[in-house]
Write an enzyme that holds these catalytic residues in place. Structure first.
Site, short mmCIF file in Angstrom:
data_model
loop_
_atom_site.label_atom_id
_atom_site.label_comp_id
_atom_site.label_asym_id
_atom_site.label_seq_id
_atom_site.Cartn_x
_atom_site.Cartn_y
_atom_site.Cartn_z
N GLN A 71 0.82 -1.21 0.00
CA GLN A 71 0.00 0.00 0.00
C GLN A 71 0.86 1.27 0.00
O GLN A 71 2.05 1.23 0.32
CB GLN A 71 -0.89 0.02 1.25
CG GLN A 71 -1.92 -1.10 1.29
CD GLN A 71 -2.82 -0.99 2.51
OE1 GLN A 71 -2.84 -1.87 3.34
NE2 GLN A 71 -3.57 0.09 2.61
N ASP A 227 -2.51 -4.84 -0.29
CA ASP A 227 -2.15 -6.23 0.05
C ASP A 227 -2.88 -6.77 1.28
O ASP A 227 -3.26 -7.94 1.33
CB ASP A 227 -0.63 -6.42 0.16
CG ASP A 227 0.06 -5.48 1.14
OD1 ASP A 227 -0.61 -4.64 1.76
OD2 ASP A 227 1.30 -5.60 1.27
O1 LIG Z 1 1.71 0.12 4.83
C1 LIG Z 1 1.17 -0.96 5.02
C2 LIG Z 1 -0.22 -1.02 5.49
O2 LIG Z 1 -0.77 0.22 5.81
C3 LIG Z 1 1.94 -2.21 4.74
O3 LIG Z 1 1.28 -3.34 5.22
C4 LIG Z 1 2.27 -2.31 3.27
O4 LIG Z 1 1.07 -2.59 2.57
C5 LIG Z 1 3.38 -3.30 2.98
O5 LIG Z 1 3.01 -4.61 3.15
P1 LIG Z 1 4.02 -5.87 3.13
O6 LIG Z 1 4.85 -5.78 1.91
O7 LIG Z 1 4.81 -5.81 4.39
O8 LIG Z 1 3.11 -7.07 3.11
#
Ligand SMILES: O=C(CO)[C@@H](O)[C@H](O)COP(=O)(O)O
Ligand SMILES: Nc1ncnc2c1ncn2[C@@H]1O[C@H](COP(=O)(O)OP(=O)(O)O)[C@@H](O)[C@H]1O
Length: 465
Positions: A71, A227
């Site tokens: 995100q 995600d």
């Molecule tokens: O910033 C957030 C949620 O707000 C994170 O959860 C990102 O979406 C990255 O996700 P991963 O790569 O760690 O799964």
């Protein structure tokens, strides 16, 4: 058999799954690594997607493809669709000052929570745009459109490529779950808030159209998702479930029927990928705390786990505060990690390994508590993400969280959720398809509340970088 594909373009890698649209059975899968760093050229995500798709046997025979991705990342495009500069990722903290300025300029955190369900911190896209406007005015001037990682990948899959012959900027699309993490879209009114973008960036570039959860782009591509929202789809989360994901980020989230506005900024009031909402707490430090501790001790992740399980609960008072990349929750972007309680008898690899696993789990227990404090029911805690493969994490999570933990069978749940979204879009049904129940294992342990008490005292004792 109708096949669908789901993509997880996450921080560390790209994963592709191909599944049977009706049953959800896994048919093929592939993955490829992403470059390290907190600013990345989107072309690297595109290359990794091609490599992962090829490893998954290609996508020519699938009826639809959906992309879920990390995100908040800021992808700026110029008027011909070229990427203006490398994307700033969710875990890039250079915009922390911009976040503080924006909070003050709108009249405080409660105003932001009311407007967009989120209080700006460095992770949110809106703060990255302010940083760009103040620090790279030429790049800000060139920016004709702004989108998120999953928007950009979907646009490219559907034919957008920049330069002559690519789809126009007006063809950019996004979905509710991801756009709700920008800081300029309101989950309660389902509208962009252009005045907030104007405040942050001084102008309003082209923004992706927000499509419904089961709409198709160019007849073959699902609208995609952030995600975490995609993981909720992938594990088929139901009311009462709190999903804890241990990836690069640590997240705790639940599906909700109404939007959330937390003026303290601890809980993000996101939308989900099914038409509802997704209150979520996110930390910057999760699986890499284990990676870093294993590297420090010169062991692999399995040995780290074995060492952690060989030390007593609470590591005889050794506490590791895991703010290795600064922290987002609590909002301490400039903080560093710390080890407290070091004595001759606790200066062992086993004690440090235990403290690392417990410190990581304590930060996630705080996240679950924040959801509970906003009234989120917690009937089951589901553990997913790469870090959930650690035996020590599995064994100690119920002790630190103080409740049983459900471990769904190892799978790429973000990519699975995207595949389920693609199947939903192809079906034309009102609801996503019901795929067979996940097999899962229940982990239980006696609670160890003193571990959290000592962590709570220690987490305040960190110095700035
Ligand atoms: O910033 C957030 C949620 O707000 C994170 O959860 C990102 O979406 C990255 O996700 P991963 O790569 O760690 O799964
Ligand atoms: N056996 C294991 N024990 C502990 N951690 C593991 C194990 N296998 C993989 N991981 C962790 O998984 C992480 C990647 O998880 P993943 O959910 O794919 O992250 P992201 O979605 O942020 O790219 C790595 O940082 C690694 O530490």
């Amino acid at each position: 058999m109708t096949l669908v594909a789901g993509v997880d373009s996450s921080t560390q890698s790209c994963k592709v799954v191909v599944r049977d649209a009706e049953s959800g059975a896994l048919v093929r899968e592939g993955r490829a690594a992403h470059p390290a760093g907190t600013e990345v050229d989107p072309a690297a995500w595109w290359d990794a997607l091609q490599e992962a798709a090829a490893a998954a046997g290609g996508l020519d025979d699938v009826a639809a493809v959906s992309v879920a991705a990390q995100q908040h990342g800021m992808v700026c495009l110029d008027s011909s669709g070229e990427v203006v500069r490398p994307a700033l990722l969710w875990n890039d903290t250079r915009s922390a000052g911009a976040a503080a300025d924006l909070v003050e300029e709108l009249g405080g955190p409660a105003k932001w929570a009311e407007a967009v369900g989120n209080v700006p911190v460095a992770s949110l896209t809106v703060t990255k745009l302010r940083w760009l406007a103040r620090n790279e005015p030429a790049n800000a001037d060139r920016t004709a459109a702004v989108c998120l990682p999953h928007d950009w990948l979907t646009w490219r899959l559907a034919g957008g490529s920049g330069g002559s012959g690519g789809s126009s900027l007006e063809a950019l699309t996004t979905d509710r779950s991801d756009v709700s993490g920008t800081g300029y879209w309101s989950p309660s009114t389902e509208d962009y808030r252009p005045e907030l973008l104007e405040l942050a960036f001084g102008k309003v570039p082209v923004l992706p159209s927000v499509l419904g959860p089961a709409e198709l782009v160019a007849g073959r591509f699902g609208v995609g998702a952030g995600d975490n929202a995609s993981a909720a789809l992938g594990v088929q989360a139901r009311p009462g479930d709190v999903v804890v994901s241990i990836g690069t980020s640590g997240t705790a989230f639940a599906r909700a029927l109404a939007p959330v506005a937390d003026g303290s900024g601890t809980v993000n009031g996101f939308a989900d990928a099914e038409g509802g909402y997704l209150p979520l707490v996110c930390t910057l430090n999760a699986s890499r705390v284990l990676d870093a501790t294993a590297a420090l001790l010169g062991v692999g992740l399995d040995e780290l786990s074995r060492l952690a399980l060989s030390a007593p609960a609470g590591a005889d008072g050794l506490v590791l505060v895991p703010y290795l990349e600064g922290e987002r929750t609590p909002n301490k972007p400039d903080s560093t990690g710390a080890v407290h309680g070091l004595r001759l008898d606790t200066a062992t690899p086993a004690h440090l390994a235990r403290a690392a696993v417990e410190g990581l789990l304590c930060s996630l227990a705080d996240a679950i508590d924040a959801l509970k404090e906003l009234g989120t029911p917690v009937e089951r805690v589901l553990l997913i993400g790469g870090g959930a493969q650690s035996e020590a994490v599995r064994a100690l999570a119920p002790a630190v969280f103080g409740c049983p933990v459900v471990l769904p069978a190892t799978s790429e749940y973000v990519a699975d959720g995207a595949a389920r979204q693609a199947a939903w879009a192809v079906s034309g049904a009102a609801e996503p398809p019901h795929w067979s129940e996940l097999t899962s294992t229940l982990f239980e342990a006696d609670p160890t509340p003193w571990v959290r008490e000592r962590y709570a005292a220690a987490r305040e004792l960190t110095v700035a970088k």
